[in-house]
Every structure is written in structure tokens, then in C-alpha cells.
Write an enzyme that holds these catalytic residues in place. Sequence first.
Site, PDB file in Angstrom:
ATOM      1  CG  ASP A 423       4.943  -2.203  -2.128  1.00 43.57           C
ATOM      2  OD1 ASP A 423       5.264  -1.466  -3.077  1.00 43.57           O
ATOM      3  OD2 ASP A 423       3.858  -2.120  -1.532  1.00 43.57           O
ATOM      4  CE  LYS A 424       6.389   4.916  -1.902  1.00 45.03           C
ATOM      5  NZ  LYS A 424       5.328   5.419  -0.991  1.00 45.03           N
ATOM      6  N   GLY A 713       5.513   1.471  -7.209  1.00 46.20           N
ATOM      7  CA  GLY A 713       4.839   2.114  -8.335  1.00 46.20           C
ATOM      8  C   GLY A 713       4.668   3.598  -8.137  1.00 46.20           C
TER       9      GLY A 713
END
Length: 917
Positions: A423-424, A713
Site C-alpha cells: 500500500d502507499k 486508492g
Amino acid sequence: MDEVPLIATSAGEYDGYEAEKGDFHFHRRNNHPVRSTRLRCCCFCVGWSDVLSRCCDWLVGACSRKREYSSRRLTVGSAPTLKYPSNVICNQKYNIFTFIPLVLYEQFKFFLNLYFLVVAISQFIPEVRIGYLYTYWGPLGFVLVVTMIREALDDFRRYRRDKEANSQIYKKLTAVGIKNILSSDIRVGDLLFVEKNQRVPADMVLLRTADRSGSIFIRTDQLDGETDWKLRLAVPYTQALAADKELFALNASLFAEKPQKDIHSFIGTFSKTNEEGLQSEDPLSLQNALWASTVVASSSALGIVIYTGREMRSVMNTSQPKSKVGQLDLEINTLTKVLFTSVVALSILMMSIKGFTGPWYRYLVRFILLFSYIIPISLRVNLDMGKAAYSWMIQQDDEIPGTVVRSTTIPEELGRIVYLLTDKTGTLTQNEMVFKKIHLGTVSFASDTMDEVMTHVRDTYAVQTSSSSSSTPTQPAAITSRVKRTVVTRVHEAVKAIALCHNVTPVYEDVNAVGSGPEADQLVGAKCTYQASSPDEVALVTWTENIGLALVKRDQSSMQLTTPTGSCLSFSVLHIFPFTSESKRMGIIVKDETTDEIIFYLKGADVVMTSVVQYNDWLEEECGNMAREGLRTLVIAKKVLSEDQYKLFSNVHHQAQVSVENRAARVQAAVESLERDMQLLCITGVEDKLQADVRPTLEVLRNAAIKVWMLTGDKMETATCIAKSSQLVSRSQAIHTFRPISTRTDAHLELNMFRRRNDCALVISGESLEVCLKYYEHEFMELVCQCPAVVCCRCTPTQKADIVRLLRTHTGKPTCAIGDGGNDVSMIQAANAGIGIVGKEGKQASLAADFSITQFSFIARLLLVHGRNRYNHATLFLTAIRTTFVLHWNLSQQPRLFNWHLSLATFLNTDIISCHI
């Protein structure tokens, strides 16, 4: 690629069981007055068989049919007539009836355990018994009891967490007043109050808020991974009511689309009928929706429940957890089959020597049982003990403090990882933006020269203050030079545009201290935090506050700023055009209440702003320079509108908003009519802080031949910038950005273009990824697996998990997923090894993961040190099995060797090797 076949989609799959007419035989009654008993019995039997056939057909259809969702229309204040799913949260794997069968199935679906079970059962037959029962059932029973206790404890913990969530109390508005209700008792159509810092229990449409403006902020970090607060608006008609109880006197209804997974969109309408019988409709969008698992961050809200249970967005984007099995267990299971085949072959050979005389089959079975010690039953026990020891060693490592191993069955999988999916937000970055640079074309200001910007802004407003107090203003000596005056003017216009062009709202902790609806001068000095849907905007507005132009008040129709001299500037907000991934820009039209000047401000990515602003020779070059520094750039422009221009635009824009067909396209066309020949003001550069030691960690992983994919996202521009700054994509590496596609033809062209790019990183959005997988799944995965790095942006939690499964299916290589938010749980559970980070977004990912760490940099030691050691030890363990085979071959040739000698030798052999490992 020109002859790529169309991949079958879910729409074409067999949707359920549907019986044909020939499947049923209807027996009409004969009108003959005489019937024999035999005929009656036959008809009776046929009737029962027909009923049974119908029941079986119904069961088959119910099990195979896909769940269908439907839209709904709810009357405000009334219970719906249709039945909808309950709101009970249940994450348990078992119940009191399925616990023992499912646990036994999970154990005996592997050949190793099934083999031991069959061997143990065979000892109840006196003709083939070769030893004592306890030598077979003791170890097997020990393994089963330990497994059942472990599964029972894990499921009991899940039960306690579910019970805690289902027992949360909420306030429900009824016609007779407010009553308390459990979260599990909430139904579609209920009117619920959600207080500040309280979790939203079901998907709702916001009707009223405690704030008079009808706006609240929510936190969505457990839904989409973004820690920034999101603005939500109440339905204007219900917000204008004097009291909450007036909702029951309304003649109003609400239409909601059928449940779907997309958390970024919502389509609905709010219909009401006035006293004169005239009906009108207001559109509902995502800004009016509150999804479950979000948290109300400001004020309190009153909403109507539209989806519950399995129809909620958060539940539809969550996959069911499955038991993970390590590759070592699968290899041992395969090796057991090979050894069993060898045992059978050896037994047949011994029978051939003895001769197939008498009850030969009995002797064959006894030979198989005698040679069964080649597959030691203590192997499974020692293997579990070894994995438990490995897990303890990982948790005791002082170089990765706080690491927790939640799954002791797959520690060796860490040494096999080929693909790492991360994930970021909160994983690679801290999600804290810092303003670094502003470029005005002729001059640039960085962190060390921001004092000059502050001086220019202070001088500008000092001149305006002196001019307003004097009828004959004089020009101050500080700006007598023409060049100096030009720089001051441009700085002032740029700072003013940054302070006005945004969707930021100031939130004050102690609202009661300033009263209801305080003025701007009352708010000066009060403790304030800025909230917005993008951290970039918060960083920009925070910077303008430090410069001296502070935002102190904001609502839906107005905005107030304070200047360095203490005066207040008031602006009316006429129109707001929010940022979208398609437009890549955000605009606002404001009116200066002092001068009545109408100004259109616009900011966005350089790729779209280049064609909007007036011709210049520095925009593209400076944006490239800032991007190479790892900064996120925004281009800011403005346009002054006359009164006639604004009225014309307002009419066209209103007609586009009320249109039924092509509403979005018509609204965009109306806005684009203003986006022409705009004045370029400045370029801003913002830096997103990375987690500690992210760059060296990614470099070490890349040198270890581990391919890293980033699934987020967030917006495409943000994801690309982080990929560069974190050196997930090296500076010398090319990047191929997949343009938005929606059809098979577009996907075909983009894939052909991507095929011609060699050794480049890929950046693709979730929507484009879905189209490619729909039509060209195999070809797309073949190309993308060759990339050194992949960035997938605008991914839903379900899409993240689907990408992990696709990698496992198409490559057959072990994958590892790491994240820190609730939106990463599905991805973590789908990977071979899931790692959760305890961070700002809570512990939901950490609790659902196989391994829990406190920061991203720990993953290098976890994979490359502990993973490698566990993998090497597992290899030695397989060698131990082969040694066992040779040992038992020799021992089994001794005719007077007792059964317990064989058991002891089996245990000692595997145990000594396990201890050595």
C-alpha cells in the site's frame, strides 16, 4: 495481439440451475371412475418423487445461483415492506455444529494426515493389526487435539470481536422519541443518530447535521486507506427543517441504486411532495452518503439507513478469510504420496518373493502397515514444533522490535517471496505534506527564501491599508522600482489564489467558546485545524497561513481570510468544481465582497493546464524540474469575469445540472467554456514525507530480485510522484502511463503500445485494469509480470485482492502483501504471506495479517534474514525425511524388531534433525 481471443467474463458464466420442461413429469389425473390400489400407490410414489425432485432442484438452484441485488425506494419515517439483510457482523469460521466437521476436513484433506488416519483405523481389525493402538492413535490424537484447541481459541477471539461490534449502542429516532438500539438490530429505513467519533454502523444517506450549514467531516481510513477527512453534505430540504421530528410529517421518499462495490460513487434521488401536491426531486450523490466503517469526525449526523449487512459497501469489498497452507506442507504432502507409492511397490515386491498363496491380500496389507514407518507420524508433530520455534525467534529479534507472528504455520514462506505488493498511504509514506517551492516564472522561492514572500505579502496589504485610510495614497519607498513592484504584485496574486482555490474547511476544537456562527475576528487566535479531502490542499493553505494570509472561516457560500495587518477579507463562493481523476483539476468562482470583482481560479496537473493558460515558455520546463526533485506540482491560474460573462455561464451551467441525459458531459462542457486564455500565476511544489528508510529498503528488495508493486486508492499523479520519490521507480527508468480505457478496442490499442515499451515501469488505474482483465487477462498478465515495477492507483480493496490472486494464478510464484489500513485486509489475506503495519490507520490490518511489524523498513530483515534462514531450515527438514526413509529401510529388515523400537527410532530421527535445524 491482433488475434487475441475474448476472455470469458462473469456475465457469460453459468448463472444458476434452471430446470427444463422435460425434467419434470406431471401426471394428470385420469377421469376413469375405477382406480386400482396399485395405481394409487404408483401415483403416490410418483407424487413424492416429484416433490423430492422439486426440492433437490430448488436446493441446487439456491446454492448455484448468484446473489442478485436490487434498487430500492424508501419512505422517510416509515418501515419498508420488503425484507433486507440483517446488520449482524459475523467473522467466525465455525459454529457449534460445523466446528468438528470443518476442522477434521481441513486436517484430513491432506494426504499425509489422511494416510495416518487410515493406518490408525486399520489397527482395529485383528487380522491386520501389527502393533498397539496407542502407538498409532496417540500421536494422531495429539495433533488433532492441539489443532482443535488452536482453532477454537482463534474463533472465540473472532466471536468476542464480533460481539463487541454488534453490541455497540446507537440512537434511533422514532415517532414517539429517541430510543437506544444495538448495531445488530439496525434495519433498512431506520433513522439513526451518529455522534462525533462514532463509527457509522450501516450505509446511510445524510439527512441532517448539528451544524447549521448541513456539512460534516468523516474519516474513511478504514475504507479506502486515506487519512484525510472527507466532506459530506446533508439533503438541503431536510436540513432546513426546524426539528428532527418533522421528518415523520414529510411526504418524502428516497431512491437508492442497487448495492455495488464501488465506494467512490452513489446515485440516488430525494423526492418530496408539498402541501399543494407538487412533486420535486433532488439528486443524491456520494457527498450525501455515509458508508459503514467510516467515522464521523465533526459534529453529529442524522441519516436514513439504505444498506445493511452483506449489502454494505465495506462488506462487499471484504473477502472471507481462508486458512493458509505453506509450500513446505504441500511439498511434504506430495513427498508423502511418493513414499506411499514406494511402500506399496515394496509390499508387492515382498509378496512376490513370498508368493501369492493363501490370504495374500491380508499379508499385502500387513506388509504395507509394516513399512508405514517409512512415513513417520511424528514428522507432523516435530514440524509444528519447529515452526513454533521459528516464530518465537522472529519475535525475539531486537533489530525488529514489536514484530508479532500471528500465523505460526507459514514462517518459511517469507524466504520464497517473489512479488511484494504494498500500500502507499501510511505504508510507504507518512501522508504528511510539506510545502517546498513556488515558481512565478521569473523568480522562484524555496524553503530558505520564504521570508521574502512573507515580506512581499505584508508590504502589499500595508499599502492597501494606508491607501484605504488616506484619500491621497502615496507609494511606499519599498516598491518604487518597476521590477520590485512586478514581483510584489505577482507574489500577492499567487498567494491569494492559493488561499482561495481549495476545498479546505477550518475546524475549531472549542466551538462553544466562540459561540454559534462566530465572526472571523472572533476566530483569530483560536486553535484551528484544516480538513480537506486532499493533503495537498491542507499543505497549501497551511503555507498561506504561515505567510500571513490565513483562512479563518468557510461554509458552503462564503469564505473569510485575515491579512498580515489583521483586516478581514470576505468572499462569496459562487461555484465550486471539485477535482476528479478525469478532469485532473479543481476550480472555484468567488466574488470579492469589497470590490464586487468576480474571479475564476483554477489549479491542476500540468498535463491539462498547459492547454488552458496563456502561452508561456517556462511552464513545462519548471514542472519537469520539480518532478525530478520528487515534488508534487500544481499549476494555478485565474481569470477575471465580467457580470455578463458570469450570468451567461451560470444559466448554461444550471441547465446542464438539471438535465437528465448526459448530465456529466454537459456540466463539463459548461465549465470548459470558462477554461480558455487564463492567466498563469504560479507553480507549487509539495513534498510527501516518506516513512523511515523506505528508499534503502526498496533498493535492497530490488537487489534481492523481489519485484515490488504499489497498490493504492490514491490519484494517479500522487501515486506516480511517490513511486519516483521513494525510488520504487529508479530515476533512469522509463514510465508507461496507461491512459483511461473503457472498451475492448481501447484496451487492444493500449496493450499494443505497451508491448513496444521495453524495461519500463507501468502506471495504471483500477478502471483500466478491470477492462484489460475483462478482455485480455492472459496477455495483460504476461506483459505486466515483465515490468520491474507496477503502480496501480484508484484501486478498491477488492481489486487489490484480485491482483494478488491473479499473480498467484498466472505466475505460480509466492506473493507477499503489506498494508496498514482496513482497506488492505482483503489483499493481506489473499497473499501467501500477509504483513500488517501498526500505524495511524489503526490495527485492523495488523490483526488480520500473518505477521505484524511497526514500520516498513523491518520487512527487509523479515524477508531476507528470517525468511531465508527458515527456508534453508525447511530444506534440511526435507532432507531429514529422505534420511528417515533410508534408516527405516534398514530397521524394517530386522525380523525381531519390536513395534515400539520402530516408533522410538522414528521419533528420535526426526526430532534430532529438527533440533539441529
